[in-house]
Design a protein around this motif. Structure first.
Motif, PDB file in Angstrom:
ATOM      1  N   VAL A 143       0.829  -1.212   0.000  1.00 44.20           N
ATOM      2  CA  VAL A 143       0.000   0.000   0.000  1.00 44.20           C
ATOM      3  C   VAL A 143       0.862   1.259   0.000  1.00 44.20           C
ATOM      4  O   VAL A 143       0.336   2.374   0.058  1.00 44.20           O
ATOM      5  N   LEU A 144       2.193   1.077  -0.071  1.00 41.86           N
ATOM      6  CA  LEU A 144       3.116   2.207  -0.040  1.00 41.86           C
ATOM      7  C   LEU A 144       3.708   2.468  -1.421  1.00 41.86           C
ATOM      8  O   LEU A 144       3.803   1.572  -2.247  1.00 41.86           O
ATOM      9  N   ASP A 145       4.130   3.692  -1.633  1.00 42.30           N
ATOM     10  CA  ASP A 145       4.947   4.042  -2.788  1.00 42.30           C
ATOM     11  C   ASP A 145       6.396   3.990  -2.297  1.00 42.30           C
ATOM     12  O   ASP A 145       6.900   4.948  -1.703  1.00 42.30           O
ATOM     13  N   ILE A 146       7.052   2.845  -2.498  1.00 38.11           N
ATOM     14  CA  ILE A 146       8.396   2.638  -1.952  1.00 38.11           C
ATOM     15  C   ILE A 146       9.399   3.631  -2.547  1.00 38.11           C
ATOM     16  O   ILE A 146      10.321   4.081  -1.863  1.00 38.11           O
ATOM     17  N   TYR A 147       9.218   3.993  -3.803  1.00 40.77           N
ATOM     18  CA  TYR A 147      10.090   4.988  -4.438  1.00 40.77           C
ATOM     19  C   TYR A 147      10.013   6.316  -3.691  1.00 40.77           C
ATOM     20  O   TYR A 147      11.038   6.906  -3.325  1.00 40.77           O
ATOM     21  N   GLU A 148       8.796   6.767  -3.423  1.00 43.57           N
ATOM     22  CA  GLU A 148       8.620   8.027  -2.697  1.00 43.57           C
ATOM     23  C   GLU A 148       9.116   7.897  -1.258  1.00 43.57           C
ATOM     24  O   GLU A 148       9.723   8.826  -0.714  1.00 43.57           O
ATOM     25  N   LEU A 149       8.876   6.727  -0.654  1.00 43.97           N
ATOM     26  CA  LEU A 149       9.325   6.499   0.723  1.00 43.97           C
ATOM     27  C   LEU A 149      10.852   6.540   0.801  1.00 43.97           C
ATOM     28  O   LEU A 149      11.426   7.113   1.733  1.00 43.97           O
ATOM     29  N   ALA A 150      11.516   5.943  -0.187  1.00 41.33           N
ATOM     30  CA  ALA A 150      12.978   5.932  -0.208  1.00 41.33           C
ATOM     31  C   ALA A 150      13.538   7.342  -0.367  1.00 41.33           C
ATOM     32  O   ALA A 150      14.523   7.712   0.286  1.00 41.33           O
ATOM     33  N   LEU A 151      12.927   8.150  -1.222  1.00 39.60           N
ATOM     34  CA  LEU A 151      13.377   9.526  -1.395  1.00 39.60           C
ATOM     35  C   LEU A 151      13.201  10.322  -0.108  1.00 39.60           C
ATOM     36  O   LEU A 151      14.068  11.140   0.255  1.00 39.60           O
ATOM     37  N   THR A 152      12.096  10.089   0.584  1.00 41.89           N
ATOM     38  CA  THR A 152      11.864  10.767   1.862  1.00 41.89           C
ATOM     39  C   THR A 152      12.889  10.329   2.897  1.00 41.89           C
ATOM     40  O   THR A 152      13.412  11.148   3.663  1.00 41.89           O
ATOM     41  N   PHE A 153      13.198   9.035   2.913  1.00 36.25           N
ATOM     42  CA  PHE A 153      14.203   8.508   3.839  1.00 36.25           C
ATOM     43  C   PHE A 153      15.572   9.134   3.566  1.00 36.25           C
ATOM     44  O   PHE A 153      16.304   9.508   4.492  1.00 36.25           O
ATOM     45  N   ILE A 154      15.915   9.240   2.292  1.00 36.76           N
ATOM     46  CA  ILE A 154      17.194   9.855   1.915  1.00 36.76           C
ATOM     47  C   ILE A 154      17.247  11.300   2.400  1.00 36.76           C
ATOM     48  O   ILE A 154      18.259  11.754   2.952  1.00 36.76           O
ATOM     49  N   GLU A 155      16.164  12.037   2.196  1.00 37.96           N
ATOM     50  CA  GLU A 155      16.113  13.427   2.638  1.00 37.96           C
ATOM     51  C   GLU A 155      16.278  13.527   4.156  1.00 37.96           C
ATOM     52  O   GLU A 155      16.981  14.403   4.667  1.00 37.96           O
ATOM     53  N   ASP A 156      15.649  12.606   4.882  1.00 39.40           N
ATOM     54  CA  ASP A 156      15.707  12.622   6.352  1.00 39.40           C
ATOM     55  C   ASP A 156      17.100  12.307   6.887  1.00 39.40           C
ATOM     56  O   ASP A 156      17.494  12.815   7.944  1.00 39.40           O
ATOM     57  N   PHE A 157      17.855  11.472   6.165  1.00 37.10           N
ATOM     58  CA  PHE A 157      19.102  10.962   6.737  1.00 37.10           C
ATOM     59  C   PHE A 157      20.358  11.248   5.911  1.00 37.10           C
ATOM     60  O   PHE A 157      21.422  10.725   6.235  1.00 37.10           O
ATOM     61  N   LYS A 158      20.255  12.081   4.914  1.00 30.59           N
ATOM     62  CA  LYS A 158      21.443  12.323   4.082  1.00 30.59           C
ATOM     63  C   LYS A 158      22.537  13.072   4.837  1.00 30.59           C
ATOM     64  O   LYS A 158      23.700  13.046   4.437  1.00 30.59           O
ATOM     65  N   SER A 159      22.186  13.735   5.931  1.00 30.12           N
ATOM     66  CA  SER A 159      23.193  14.457   6.716  1.00 30.12           C
ATOM     67  C   SER A 159      23.862  13.564   7.761  1.00 30.12           C
ATOM     68  O   SER A 159      24.760  14.017   8.478  1.00 30.12           O
ATOM     69  N   LYS A 160      23.452  12.306   7.851  1.00 25.44           N
ATOM     70  CA  LYS A 160      23.956  11.404   8.896  1.00 25.44           C
ATOM     71  C   LYS A 160      25.076  10.472   8.420  1.00 25.44           C
ATOM     72  O   LYS A 160      25.526   9.608   9.170  1.00 25.44           O
ATOM     73  N   ASN A 161      25.489  10.613   7.187  1.00 20.25           N
ATOM     74  CA  ASN A 161      26.575   9.799   6.620  1.00 20.25           C
ATOM     75  C   ASN A 161      26.222   8.327   6.431  1.00 20.25           C
ATOM     76  O   ASN A 161      27.096   7.522   6.124  1.00 20.25           O
ATOM     77  N   VAL A 162      24.974   7.955   6.598  1.00 22.44           N
ATOM     78  CA  VAL A 162      24.617   6.542   6.466  1.00 22.44           C
ATOM     79  C   VAL A 162      24.753   6.065   5.014  1.00 22.44           C
ATOM     80  O   VAL A 162      25.099   4.902   4.776  1.00 22.44           O
ATOM     81  N   PHE A 163      24.497   6.933   4.055  1.00 25.16           N
ATOM     82  CA  PHE A 163      24.578   6.537   2.646  1.00 25.16           C
ATOM     83  C   PHE A 163      26.033   6.521   2.166  1.00 25.16           C
ATOM     84  O   PHE A 163      26.397   5.714   1.320  1.00 25.16           O
ATOM     85  N   GLN A 164      26.822   7.398   2.729  1.00 26.48           N
ATOM     86  CA  GLN A 164      28.242   7.383   2.391  1.00 26.48           C
ATOM     87  C   GLN A 164      28.893   6.121   2.927  1.00 26.48           C
ATOM     88  O   GLN A 164      29.665   5.458   2.242  1.00 26.48           O
ATOM     89  N   ASN A 165      28.557   5.759   4.161  1.00 23.34           N
ATOM     90  CA  ASN A 165      29.151   4.569   4.775  1.00 23.34           C
ATOM     91  C   ASN A 165      28.702   3.287   4.096  1.00 23.34           C
ATOM     92  O   ASN A 165      29.487   2.351   3.921  1.00 23.34           O
ATOM     93  N   ARG A 166      27.433   3.239   3.708  1.00 26.77           N
ATOM     94  CA  ARG A 166      26.884   2.008   3.131  1.00 26.77           C
ATOM     95  C   ARG A 166      27.158   1.888   1.634  1.00 26.77           C
ATOM     96  O   ARG A 166      27.478   0.807   1.129  1.00 26.77           O
ATOM     97  N   TYR A 167      27.017   3.013   0.903  1.00 23.04           N
ATOM     98  CA  TYR A 167      27.077   2.944  -0.557  1.00 23.04           C
ATOM     99  C   TYR A 167      28.240   3.726  -1.175  1.00 23.04           C
ATOM    100  O   TYR A 167      28.441   3.665  -2.390  1.00 23.04           O
TER     101      TYR A 167
END
Length: 283
Positions: free
Chosen positions: A198-222
């Motif tokens: 029932v979710l739009d995972i694409y939109e959810l992922a973009l929102t998640f990225i916006e929420d956590f892009k300042s936390k270095n989680v994407f740099q560390n993981r990807y």
């Protein structure tokens, strides 16, 4: 992003819980340690009323210990206690038994004085995918409850007797009819308490990225760098290329990339991420 999900079986579940409460001594309220307040179902408050509560801060391995300890202290009152657990670890839920015996000490001693052979009965409650059935299996030391890493696996009630003699009632993961707070709905979607279909995972992922892009989680993981200078879509695009999620024509596969991001968070592959820090709330 408007998120709503309240299938019919949840209404039946709430009615079932209400009917069973007369034989329940206490409730074990299973919360996902990453978002404890979002896991508090307002409908449960109407049902539980003055029953003793043991708050089980589950999946504690996915957050920092100091953060979850602050929540445990908050949930501990004269009529409630809190335990910090990871129900996937063998015997970790033994703390639930200890907390039950301490919280219901007077009742247990009263039964003993009067030679009453009455078992202590607990109702396990929580939002979907909080780990209720896994917790029961941990308590039992064997697989008696149906489990699954998705919401809506348990559909009906299951009474199970533990080796300690305590009887527990497993109940379906239950939400509430309407999410007035969008952050709560978003957090529940992040942790998998709302059905992905029932979710739009694409939109959810973009929102998640916006929420956590300042936390270095994407740099560390990807390995994505200079996150603050990029939009969520640009970051998602880089993640797709980093993970090899490529379509014909060298186009990024946003569907696979979005699902990977949400799945990586849910399974702790990004490190310890707290969605709701105790210090962010003004109680």
């Amino acid at each position: 992003m408007d998120i709503q999900w309240f299938p019919g079986h949840m209404t039946k579940a709430l009615r079932m819980m209400e009917n069973e409460l007369k034989v329940i001594d206490a409730a074990v309220y299973v919360l996902d340690s990453r978002a404890p307040m979002s896991c508090i179902n307002p409908e449960f408050a109407k049902l539980i009323k003055n029953k003793p509560i043991i708050y089980a801060l589950n999946k504690a391995d996915l957050v920092e210990t100091t953060e979850v300890k602050a929540w445990a202290k908050h949930f501990t009152t004269s009529n409630s206690s809190a335990v910090i657990i990871n129900s996937t670890m063998t015997n970790s839920s033994a703390e639930i038994i200890k907390a039950t015996k301490l919280l219901l000490k007077e009742k247990i001693e009263r039964y003993a004085r009067k030679n009453i052979a009455m078992p202590i009965r607990l109702m396990i409650i929580g939002v979907p995918n909080s780990g209720k059935s896994t917790l029961i299996n941990n308590l039992c030391g064997k697989y008696k409850a149906i489990t699954g890493n998705r919401p809506g696996v348990t559909k009906g009630k299951q009474w199970i007797t533990l080796p300690s003699g305590i009887e527990v009632l497993d109940t379906p993961g239950t939400l509430w009819p309407s999410f007035e707070n969008k952050n709560v709905a978003k957090n529940l979607a992040y942790i998998g308490s709302i059905k992905d279909e029932v979710l739009d995972i694409y939109e959810l992922a973009l929102t998640f990225i916006e929420d956590f892009k300042s936390k270095n989680v994407f740099q560390n993981r990807y390995g994505v760098k200079e996150l603050l200078e990029k939009t969520p879509l640009e970051i998602l695009c880089e993640i797709c290329f980093a993970r090899g999620f490529i379509l014909k024509g060298n186009e990024p596969d946003f569907v696979r990339g979005s699902n990977a991001i949400i799945d990586d968070f849910r399974k702790g592959r990004m490190g310890k991420i707290m969605l709701e820090k105790f210090s962010d709330f003004n109680f």
